[in-house]
Write a protein that holds these residues in place. Structure first.
Motif, PDB file in Angstrom:
ATOM      1  N   SER A  57       0.834  -1.210   0.000  1.00  0.00           N
ATOM      2  CA  SER A  57       0.000   0.000   0.000  1.00  0.00           C
ATOM      3  C   SER A  57       0.863   1.253   0.000  1.00  0.00           C
ATOM      4  O   SER A  57       0.579   2.212  -0.717  1.00  0.00           O
ATOM      5  N   SER A  60       2.366   1.585  -3.410  1.00  0.00           N
ATOM      6  CA  SER A  60       1.313   1.947  -4.347  1.00  0.00           C
ATOM      7  C   SER A  60       0.979   3.432  -4.259  1.00  0.00           C
ATOM      8  O   SER A  60       0.882   4.119  -5.277  1.00  0.00           O
ATOM      9  N   GLU A  61       0.823   3.929  -3.049  1.00  0.00           N
ATOM     10  CA  GLU A  61       0.517   5.347  -2.857  1.00  0.00           C
ATOM     11  C   GLU A  61       1.670   6.232  -3.323  1.00  0.00           C
ATOM     12  O   GLU A  61       1.451   7.245  -3.981  1.00  0.00           O
ATOM     13  N   ARG A  67      -1.425  -1.853  -6.172  1.00  0.00           N
ATOM     14  CA  ARG A  67      -0.745  -2.853  -5.338  1.00  0.00           C
ATOM     15  C   ARG A  67      -0.523  -4.144  -6.109  1.00  0.00           C
ATOM     16  O   ARG A  67       0.550  -4.751  -6.037  1.00  0.00           O
TER      17      ARG A  67
END
Length: 142
Positions: A57, A60-61, A67
C-alpha cells in the motif's frame, strides 16, 4: 535450410516458429525500459527507507501504481515478494550494524525497521541460518 536471417531451421527438429514481430519495436522497447525504471525506482525507495513501515500500500501510494501491479513486478521480474525483498534489505543492514556498532540486538531490530525482536530473529535466521547473536559472535571472532 536457413531462414532469411541465417537462422538454422528444422534440420535437427528445431522449432522454426521464431517471433520477430517485436524485435526492434520502439513501443515494446520503451515499455521494457519503463518496467526496468519502475523496478529500479521501487528498489531504490526500499533501499533508502528500509527502516520505515513499508507495505504494498505504501509503495502503491508513493508511486501511483496499483498494489497488484507492484506485486506482479516483484513476482515476475525479481522472483520474490516485496516483503521478502524488504526483509533481505533489513537483514543485510542489520548484519552491518551487528559487526560495526555497539547497539544491542533489540536496538538493531528496531533500527532496521522490525517492530518485534522475536520476528526479527526469526527472519534473520531464515535468511542466514543463524540468529543475530550467533552472527555477531562469529564475526567478532573472525
Amino acid at each position: 535450410k536457413r531462414s532469411f536471417l541465417g537462422i538454422k531451421g528444422n534440420e535437427a527438429g528445431e522449432n522454426t516458429n521464431y517471433d520477430f514481430a517485436n524485435v526492434g519495436n520502439p513501443t515494446r522497447m520503451a515499455l521494457t525500459r519503463c518496467l526496468k525504471s519502475a523496478n529500479q525506482k521501487i528498489m531504490d525507495y526500499i533501499d533508502e527507507r528500509y527502516f520505515e513501515d513499508i507495505s504494498l500500500s505504501t509503495l502503491s501510494e508513493h508511486f501511483g501504481i496499483s498494489r497488484s501491479y507492484i506485486a506482479r513486478l516483484f513476482k515476475n521480474e525479481l522472483h520474490t515478494t516485496s516483503s521478502d525483498h524488504l526483509n533481505r534489505v533489513r537483514v543485510a543492514n542489520a548484519c552491518r550494524l551487528l559487526c560495526f556498532s555497539d547497539m544491542s540486538i533489540g536496538e538493531i531490530s528496531e533500527a532496521v525497521g522490525f517492530k518485534n525482536q522475536y520476528y526479527f530473529t526469526r527472519v534473520f535466521k531464515k535468511e542466514l541460518g543463524m540468529t543475530p547473536s550467533e552472527y555477531k559472535k562469529r564475526n567478532l571472532m573472525a
